[in-house]
Motif scaffolding. Structure first.
Motif, PDB file in Angstrom:
ATOM      1  N   ASP A  25     -38.940   3.526  -8.064  1.00  0.00           N
ATOM      2  CA  ASP A  25     -39.768   3.194  -9.218  1.00  0.00           C
ATOM      3  C   ASP A  25     -39.588   4.194 -10.358  1.00  0.00           C
ATOM      4  N   ASP A  26     -39.547   3.658 -11.563  1.00  0.00           N
ATOM      5  CA  ASP A  26     -39.565   4.441 -12.788  1.00  0.00           C
ATOM      6  C   ASP A  26     -41.033   4.570 -13.168  1.00  0.00           C
ATOM      7  N   ILE A  27     -41.540   5.778 -13.175  1.00  0.00           N
ATOM      8  CA  ILE A  27     -42.977   5.960 -13.371  1.00  0.00           C
ATOM      9  C   ILE A  27     -43.470   5.424 -14.710  1.00  0.00           C
ATOM     10  N   PHE A  28     -42.618   5.456 -15.725  1.00  0.00           N
ATOM     11  CA  PHE A  28     -43.040   4.964 -17.033  1.00  0.00           C
ATOM     12  C   PHE A  28     -43.065   3.441 -17.076  1.00  0.00           C
ATOM     13  N   SER A  29     -42.288   2.796 -16.235  1.00  0.00           N
ATOM     14  CA  SER A  29     -42.302   1.335 -16.151  1.00  0.00           C
ATOM     15  C   SER A  29     -43.536   0.820 -15.409  1.00  0.00           C
ATOM     16  N   ILE A  30     -44.153   1.708 -14.611  1.00  0.00           N
ATOM     17  CA  ILE A  30     -45.327   1.273 -13.847  1.00  0.00           C
ATOM     18  C   ILE A  30     -46.634   1.839 -14.407  1.00  0.00           C
ATOM     19  N   GLY A  31     -46.565   2.392 -15.616  1.00  0.00           N
ATOM     20  CA  GLY A  31     -47.799   2.754 -16.297  1.00  0.00           C
ATOM     21  C   GLY A  31     -47.993   4.201 -16.691  1.00  0.00           C
ATOM     22  N   ALA A  32     -47.098   5.090 -16.317  1.00  0.00           N
ATOM     23  CA  ALA A  32     -47.252   6.495 -16.699  1.00  0.00           C
ATOM     24  C   ALA A  32     -47.003   6.657 -18.201  1.00  0.00           C
ATOM     25  N   ASP A  33     -47.577   7.717 -18.756  1.00  0.00           N
ATOM     26  CA  ASP A  33     -47.385   8.032 -20.165  1.00  0.00           C
ATOM     27  C   ASP A  33     -47.261   9.551 -20.314  1.00  0.00           C
ATOM     28  N   SER A  34     -47.219  10.017 -21.548  1.00  0.00           N
ATOM     29  CA  SER A  34     -47.024  11.453 -21.768  1.00  0.00           C
ATOM     30  C   SER A  34     -48.166  12.293 -21.202  1.00  0.00           C
ATOM     31  N   LEU A  35     -49.387  11.798 -21.267  1.00  0.00           N
ATOM     32  CA  LEU A  35     -50.507  12.543 -20.684  1.00  0.00           C
ATOM     33  C   LEU A  35     -50.380  12.631 -19.170  1.00  0.00           C
ATOM     34  N   GLY A  36     -49.915  11.549 -18.561  1.00  0.00           N
ATOM     35  CA  GLY A  36     -49.667  11.570 -17.123  1.00  0.00           C
ATOM     36  C   GLY A  36     -48.566  12.546 -16.762  1.00  0.00           C
ATOM     37  N   ALA A  37     -47.546  12.623 -17.602  1.00  0.00           N
ATOM     38  CA  ALA A  37     -46.450  13.564 -17.360  1.00  0.00           C
ATOM     39  C   ALA A  37     -46.955  15.006 -17.432  1.00  0.00           C
ATOM     40  N   ILE A  38     -47.838  15.280 -18.378  1.00  0.00           N
ATOM     41  CA  ILE A  38     -48.433  16.615 -18.482  1.00  0.00           C
ATOM     42  C   ILE A  38     -49.227  16.921 -17.214  1.00  0.00           C
ATOM     43  N   SER A  39     -49.998  15.965 -16.767  1.00  0.00           N
ATOM     44  CA  SER A  39     -50.782  16.139 -15.546  1.00  0.00           C
ATOM     45  C   SER A  39     -49.869  16.365 -14.340  1.00  0.00           C
ATOM     46  N   PHE A  40     -48.766  15.617 -14.266  1.00  0.00           N
ATOM     47  CA  PHE A  40     -47.835  15.775 -13.153  1.00  0.00           C
ATOM     48  C   PHE A  40     -47.219  17.170 -13.136  1.00  0.00           C
ATOM     49  N   VAL A  41     -46.855  17.681 -14.300  1.00  0.00           N
ATOM     50  CA  VAL A  41     -46.274  19.026 -14.392  1.00  0.00           C
ATOM     51  C   VAL A  41     -47.266  20.052 -13.825  1.00  0.00           C
ATOM     52  N   SER A  42     -48.526  19.885 -14.155  1.00  0.00           N
ATOM     53  CA  SER A  42     -49.566  20.770 -13.631  1.00  0.00           C
ATOM     54  C   SER A  42     -49.708  20.614 -12.117  1.00  0.00           C
ATOM     55  N   ASP A  43     -49.699  19.373 -11.646  1.00  0.00           N
ATOM     56  CA  ASP A  43     -49.791  19.111 -10.199  1.00  0.00           C
ATOM     57  C   ASP A  43     -48.596  19.704  -9.457  1.00  0.00           C
ATOM     58  N   ILE A  50     -43.803  25.684  -8.736  1.00  0.00           N
ATOM     59  CA  ILE A  50     -42.636  25.672  -9.626  1.00  0.00           C
ATOM     60  C   ILE A  50     -43.071  25.343 -11.049  1.00  0.00           C
ATOM     61  N   THR A  51     -42.184  25.614 -11.977  1.00  0.00           N
ATOM     62  CA  THR A  51     -42.447  25.294 -13.374  1.00  0.00           C
ATOM     63  C   THR A  51     -41.504  24.186 -13.816  1.00  0.00           C
ATOM     64  N   LEU A  52     -42.085  23.039 -14.127  1.00  0.00           N
ATOM     65  CA  LEU A  52     -41.340  21.934 -14.719  1.00  0.00           C
ATOM     66  C   LEU A  52     -41.795  21.778 -16.159  1.00  0.00           C
ATOM     67  N   ARG A  53     -40.945  21.184 -16.956  1.00  0.00           N
ATOM     68  CA  ARG A  53     -41.322  20.842 -18.325  1.00  0.00           C
ATOM     69  C   ARG A  53     -41.631  19.347 -18.375  1.00  0.00           C
ATOM     70  N   VAL A  54     -42.425  18.961 -19.331  1.00  0.00           N
ATOM     71  CA  VAL A  54     -42.718  17.541 -19.515  1.00  0.00           C
ATOM     72  C   VAL A  54     -41.413  16.789 -19.763  1.00  0.00           C
ATOM     73  N   SER A  55     -40.495  17.412 -20.476  1.00  0.00           N
ATOM     74  CA  SER A  55     -39.203  16.766 -20.741  1.00  0.00           C
ATOM     75  C   SER A  55     -38.435  16.501 -19.440  1.00  0.00           C
ATOM     76  N   ASP A  56     -38.656  17.328 -18.403  1.00  0.00           N
ATOM     77  CA  ASP A  56     -38.021  17.074 -17.103  1.00  0.00           C
ATOM     78  C   ASP A  56     -38.499  15.751 -16.512  1.00  0.00           C
ATOM     79  N   VAL A  57     -39.772  15.471 -16.693  1.00  0.00           N
ATOM     80  CA  VAL A  57     -40.345  14.225 -16.161  1.00  0.00           C
ATOM     81  C   VAL A  57     -39.739  13.029 -16.896  1.00  0.00           C
ATOM     82  N   PHE A  58     -39.597  13.144 -18.208  1.00  0.00           N
ATOM     83  CA  PHE A  58     -38.994  12.056 -18.983  1.00  0.00           C
ATOM     84  C   PHE A  58     -37.506  11.886 -18.662  1.00  0.00           C
TER      85      PHE A  58
END
Length: 79
Positions: A25-43, A50-58
């Motif tokens: 699954d592509d998370i953005f195709s199933i409803g994720a957005d930039s705020l979700g990506a920020i939350s995921f980086v924190s999670d 580890i340290t991920l960037r929001v751009s890594d999620v995209f």
């Protein structure tokens, strides 16, 4: 699914309030957005230390891609 893929899917299922996310699954195709990506980086920081960037999620929107990236980061951590 690998352990990392399962945990990522669990995080996104909680975030998106859905079930049944697969490794393909592509998370953005199933409803994720930039705020979700920020939350995921924190999670991810909390779960794996580890340290991920929001751009890594995209750049790695599939569960399996995120898992490979996280596993790579984990493998590079000093013990």
């Amino acid at each position: 699914m690998t352990d990392t893929e399962r945990k990522i899917a669990e995080i996104w299922e909680h975030e998106l309030r859905i079930t049944g996310i697969s490794r393909e699954d592509d998370i953005f195709s199933i409803g994720a957005d930039s705020l979700g990506a920020i939350s995921f980086v924190s999670d991810a920081a909390e779960e794996w230390g580890i340290t991920l960037r929001v751009s890594d999620v995209f750049a790695h929107p599939q569960i399996k891609e995120l898992a490979a990236l996280i596993d790579k980061h984990i493998g590079q951590r000093p013990d």
